[in-house]
Motif scaffolding. Structure first.
Motif, PDB file in Angstrom:
ATOM      1  N   ASN A   1      68.074  57.685  70.773  1.00  0.00           N
ATOM      2  CA  ASN A   1      68.184  58.925  70.007  1.00  0.00           C
ATOM      3  C   ASN A   1      69.627  59.398  70.080  1.00  0.00           C
ATOM      4  O   ASN A   1      70.198  59.479  71.169  1.00  0.00           O
ATOM      5  CB  ASN A   1      67.270  60.012  70.569  1.00  0.00           C
ATOM      6  CG  ASN A   1      65.810  59.609  70.515  1.00  0.00           C
ATOM      7  OD1 ASN A   1      65.395  58.844  69.663  1.00  0.00           O
ATOM      8  ND2 ASN A   1      65.028  60.128  71.431  1.00  0.00           N
TER       9      ASN A   1
ATOM     10  N   LYS B   1      72.207  62.523  68.482  1.00  0.00           N
ATOM     11  CA  LYS B   1      72.265  63.787  67.740  1.00  0.00           C
ATOM     12  C   LYS B   1      73.324  63.732  66.643  1.00  0.00           C
ATOM     13  O   LYS B   1      74.328  63.033  66.779  1.00  0.00           O
ATOM     14  CB  LYS B   1      72.568  64.945  68.686  1.00  0.00           C
ATOM     15  CG  LYS B   1      71.440  65.251  69.619  1.00  0.00           C
ATOM     16  CD  LYS B   1      71.716  66.508  70.405  1.00  0.00           C
ATOM     17  CE  LYS B   1      70.555  66.697  71.356  1.00  0.00           C
ATOM     18  NZ  LYS B   1      70.005  67.972  71.400  1.00  0.00           N
ATOM     19  N   GLN B   2      73.084  64.500  65.590  1.00  0.00           N
ATOM     20  CA  GLN B   2      74.073  64.632  64.526  1.00  0.00           C
ATOM     21  C   GLN B   2      75.390  65.123  65.122  1.00  0.00           C
ATOM     22  O   GLN B   2      75.399  65.943  66.035  1.00  0.00           O
ATOM     23  CB  GLN B   2      73.600  65.652  63.479  1.00  0.00           C
ATOM     24  CG  GLN B   2      72.359  65.239  62.739  1.00  0.00           C
ATOM     25  CD  GLN B   2      71.746  66.406  61.980  1.00  0.00           C
ATOM     26  OE1 GLN B   2      71.723  67.529  62.466  1.00  0.00           O
ATOM     27  NE2 GLN B   2      71.228  66.120  60.791  1.00  0.00           N
TER      28      GLN B   2
ATOM     29  N   THR C   1      77.505  63.378  66.873  1.00  0.00           N
ATOM     30  CA  THR C   1      77.854  62.693  68.125  1.00  0.00           C
ATOM     31  C   THR C   1      78.761  61.504  67.830  1.00  0.00           C
ATOM     32  O   THR C   1      78.539  60.764  66.880  1.00  0.00           O
ATOM     33  CB  THR C   1      76.585  62.201  68.841  1.00  0.00           C
ATOM     34  OG1 THR C   1      75.757  63.321  69.114  1.00  0.00           O
ATOM     35  CG2 THR C   1      76.924  61.491  70.136  1.00  0.00           C
TER      36      THR C   1
ATOM     37  N   GLU D   1      68.842  62.741  65.392  1.00  0.00           N
ATOM     38  CA  GLU D   1      68.202  64.026  65.650  1.00  0.00           C
ATOM     39  C   GLU D   1      69.104  65.160  65.212  1.00  0.00           C
ATOM     40  O   GLU D   1      70.332  65.045  65.274  1.00  0.00           O
ATOM     41  CB  GLU D   1      67.920  64.201  67.144  1.00  0.00           C
ATOM     42  CG  GLU D   1      66.999  63.166  67.721  1.00  0.00           C
ATOM     43  CD  GLU D   1      66.822  63.330  69.224  1.00  0.00           C
ATOM     44  OE1 GLU D   1      67.748  63.811  69.888  1.00  0.00           O
ATOM     45  OE2 GLU D   1      65.742  62.980  69.721  1.00  0.00           O
TER      46      GLU D   1
ATOM     47  N   GLU E   1      71.003  68.772  65.377  1.00  0.00           N
ATOM     48  CA  GLU E   1      71.763  69.396  66.475  1.00  0.00           C
ATOM     49  C   GLU E   1      70.979  70.499  67.147  1.00  0.00           C
ATOM     50  O   GLU E   1      70.193  71.181  66.620  1.00  0.00           O
ATOM     51  CB  GLU E   1      73.083  69.949  65.978  1.00  0.00           C
ATOM     52  CG  GLU E   1      74.061  68.846  65.622  1.00  0.00           C
ATOM     53  CD  GLU E   1      75.422  69.395  65.251  1.00  0.00           C
ATOM     54  OE1 GLU E   1      76.287  69.426  66.137  1.00  0.00           O
ATOM     55  OE2 GLU E   1      75.595  69.796  64.103  1.00  0.00           O
TER      56      GLU E   1
END
Length: 192
Positions: free
Chosen positions: A79, A81-82, A84, A190, A192
């Motif tokens: 996974n 995160k947006q 990253t 995923e 933020e």
């Protein structure tokens, strides 16, 4: 009388200065000893982690007659995160041949995945653009396991749509371009 006071004051100042210098040097030495201890402990921890990681990789290869493994995460799901940068996964290759061999690898969105329909209009080219490096070469000695592994890193933009995308790692024998091994990693983006 004034001369005696001046001498006495000078001696007291000299003694005070010497005491201060001795205390400062002592603190400096203690600080250096403390820092050296911290770095020694850190170095031994890194060596211990490195040996445990290599042991885990060896165990993964012993379980089956595998040519390629992903040490972490073993379930091949990550996974991210947006927004990253430089996060991803690693893989380790083993040469099952009795001769040294150069292998080439490429990473990209699984061609069988209909990304536009499942990821809010995102294209394969767009998702492949998140990869820092899409391909590379791995030279391996006869029967050897790759020492440090390969990292597959992503830079995920802030506006990336939340979805799960299968990325394929395809490995070929470099000299013949013959298929060697592939694996699929599921990358979930995923919010933020």
């Amino acid at each position: 009388m004034k001369i005696k006071r001046d001498k006495r004051a000078a001696i007291e100042m000299s003694v005070g200065t010497i005491v201060t210098i001795v205390l400062m040097v002592s603190m400096l030495v203690l600080g250096l000893v403390l820092i050296r201890g911290i770095f020694s402990a850190g170095k031994s921890a890194i060596i211990q982690i490195d040996s445990k990681t290599k042991s885990q990789i060896d165990q993964l290869f012993k379980e089956d007659d595998k040519k390629m493994v992903v040490p972490v995460p073993t379930d091949r799901k990550i996974n991210i995160k947006q927004g990253t940068n430089q996060e991803g996964f690693g893989f380790v290759l083993r040469n099952v041949y009795n001769t040294p061999m150069d292998f080439s690898y490429s990473v990209g969105v699984d061609p069988e995945f209909t990304i536009e329909n499942k990821c809010n209009g995102l294209t394969k080219i767009g998702a492949d653009g998140w990869l820092l490096a899409r391909d590379g070469t791995i030279p391996l000695g006869a029967g050897k396991i790759q020492e440090n592994g390969e990292l597959v890193l992503f830079n995920i933009p802030r506006d990336a749509p939340p979805c799960t995308i299968p990325f394929m790692v395809d490995v070929k024998e470099k000299s013949t371009n013959r298929f060697y091994q592939s694996l699929k990693m599921f990358v979930t983006i995923e919010g933020e």
